[in-house]
Motif scaffolding. Structure first.
Motif, PDB file in Angstrom:
ATOM      1  N   LEU A  97       1.444   5.449   3.193  1.00  0.00           N
ATOM      2  CA  LEU A  97       1.449   4.815   4.674  1.00  0.00           C
ATOM      3  C   LEU A  97       2.358   5.706   5.071  1.00  0.00           C
ATOM      4  O   LEU A  97       2.508   5.900   6.686  1.00  0.00           O
ATOM      5  CB  LEU A  97       2.212   3.485   4.898  1.00  0.00           C
ATOM      6  N   ARG A 122     -16.024  11.421   3.637  1.00  0.00           N
ATOM      7  CA  ARG A 122     -17.394  10.384   4.593  1.00  0.00           C
ATOM      8  C   ARG A 122     -16.591  11.354   6.260  1.00  0.00           C
ATOM      9  O   ARG A 122     -15.637  11.204   7.019  1.00  0.00           O
ATOM     10  CB  ARG A 122     -16.393   9.577   4.205  1.00  0.00           C
ATOM     11  N   PRO A 154       1.026  -1.297  -0.027  1.00  0.00           N
ATOM     12  CA  PRO A 154      -0.001   0.414   0.027  1.00  0.00           C
ATOM     13  C   PRO A 154       1.153   1.471  -0.141  1.00  0.00           C
ATOM     14  O   PRO A 154       1.935   1.418   0.781  1.00  0.00           O
ATOM     15  CB  PRO A 154      -0.604  -0.438   0.842  1.00  0.00           C
ATOM     16  N   ARG A 183       1.582  10.014   6.271  1.00  0.00           N
ATOM     17  CA  ARG A 183       0.751  10.222   7.863  1.00  0.00           C
ATOM     18  C   ARG A 183       1.174  11.138   8.402  1.00  0.00           C
ATOM     19  O   ARG A 183       2.136  10.708   8.805  1.00  0.00           O
ATOM     20  CB  ARG A 183       0.161   8.704   8.077  1.00  0.00           C
TER      21      ARG A 183
END
Lengths: 215, 154
Positions: B35, B68, B32, B38
């Motif tokens: 990471l 969201r 992924p 962040r």
């Protein structure tokens, strides 16, 4: 075989190397325990067909996966049946493979010259476990979410590489939408293809090396 | 070395290099992205007046990610000396622990790990205490610091 098949085989020529494969002589002393592998393969076929059908309605998205499973259960014609058959065949596949493994172990069929077939069988078992694990997430409900959180967290307990392996499996830090898509891809593409290749190798070696001793 | 040996050797080397290369690229592709990008974000949690006078209180901090609204559980603990935030994520395999007021313990529903009110392990499989999250009080509001992807906002 039939005339239509013979016409096809004039070009395709699959008959010659598989002559009379339904009439091959079996060694003495076989019992129904020698059918467990076949039962497992039958489960695989049922899973393959019902899986193809489910994939027409299932939506592998964070927002829609759970709803689409409800739709399959409640609205799709016979959706409940197809999904249940898929689910139960998955359980039976694991049961049959394990029973088959025990039979092979007890009858010492893993010995030379068939040690490679034992290894291929073990890889198939691992693929089956992986299929079960990835498929379990797809309903995207509380149980599957937390089962996957716990299951993937186990990877992180491996020293040094563990945490990165967990991120690789999850496609992110936590179980989320990317995990769902990843597991979906593994469940419907990678693992079935891998298993088909492994099973081909498995059956090829059964034919060449025999079920019990040399055939 | 004959011409044939040289050619088969070269072809083998090329195929090995290709297989290795494809494997490395595939693994890198699967890992992924983002990471490392962040950052620590302080997320709004509650009013300062809502802080527990003593003991444990379950609360939520909020942030938005890709449009969201996210609300994540956290335990606010006040003991004799300090107030701090405990992550509810069990250090064993990542389930969410519950606070049991009767026993004054955190209990994980998955494998029965138990922590005392300060997050220290009492019994069960957890390898370490519950993580403490940075807590900040500003203008009468309580904020919890969490590592979020760059796209998220408090």
């Amino acid at each position: 075989m039939g005339r239509a098949f013979d016409w096809l085989d004039k070009k395709f020529r699959i008959k010659a190397p598989h002559k009379g494969f339904l009439r091959r002589r079996l060694p003495p002393g076989l019992s129904y325990f020698y059918c467990l592998g076949g039962a497992a393969f039958t489960s695989y076929l049922i899973l393959f067909i019902t899986g193809l059908m489910l994939s027409l309605y299932y939506i592998p998205s964070e927002m829609e996966a759970y709803e689409s499973v409800l739709t399959i259960q409640r609205e799709v014609h016979l959706g409940w049946l197809i999904r249940s058959v898929h689910k139960w065949s998955a359980t039976l596949l694991i049961v049959f493979i394990l029973c088959h493994t025990i039979r092979v172990f007890i009858s010492r069929a893993y010995k030379s010259p068939k040690e490679l077939n034992w290894i291929v069988g073990c890889l198939t078992l691992v693929s089956a476990f992986a299929s079960g694990f990835t498929g379990y997430l797809l309903p995207w409900d509380q149980k599957s979410y937390w089962a996957t959180t716990v299951g993937t967290s186990m990877a992180a307990t491996i020293p040094i590489m563990g945490r990165h392996l967990m991120y690789l499996i999850r496609g992110g830090m936590d179980v989320g939408g990317s995990t769902l898509i990843r597991f979906y891809s593994f469940h419907v593409l990678w693992l079935p293809v891998t298993m088909a290749a492994l099973l081909w190798a498995h059956f090829h070696m059964v034919k060449r090396l025999g079920i019990k001793g040399r055939l | 070395m004959t011409r044939r040996d040289f050619l088969t050797g070269t072809v083998k080397a090329i195929i090995s290099a290709l297989v290795t290369g494809v494997t490395v690229v595939a693994a890198y592709f699967m890992y992924p992205a983002g990471l490392r990008s962040r950052t620590m974000v302080y997320c709004d949690c509650m009013d300062e007046d809502a802080l527990p006078k003593k003991g444990v209180k379950r609360a939520e901090y909020r942030y938005t990610q890709k449009g969201r609204e996210m609300a994540v559980g956290v335990f606010i603990v006040k003991d004799d000396s300090a107030v701090y935030a405990l992550s509810p994520v069990c250090t064993h395999l990542g389930c969410l622990v519950n606070y049991n007021r009767h026993k004054n313990e955190f209990i994980c529903p998955c494998h029965g790990g138990r922590y005392d009110a300060s997050g220290k392990v009492i019994s069960g499989p957890p390898p370490g205490p519950l993580a403490r999250l940075p807590l900040k009080i500003e203008n009468g509001r309580v904020y919890i610091g969490v590592m979020l992807p760059a796209a998220a906002a408090a």
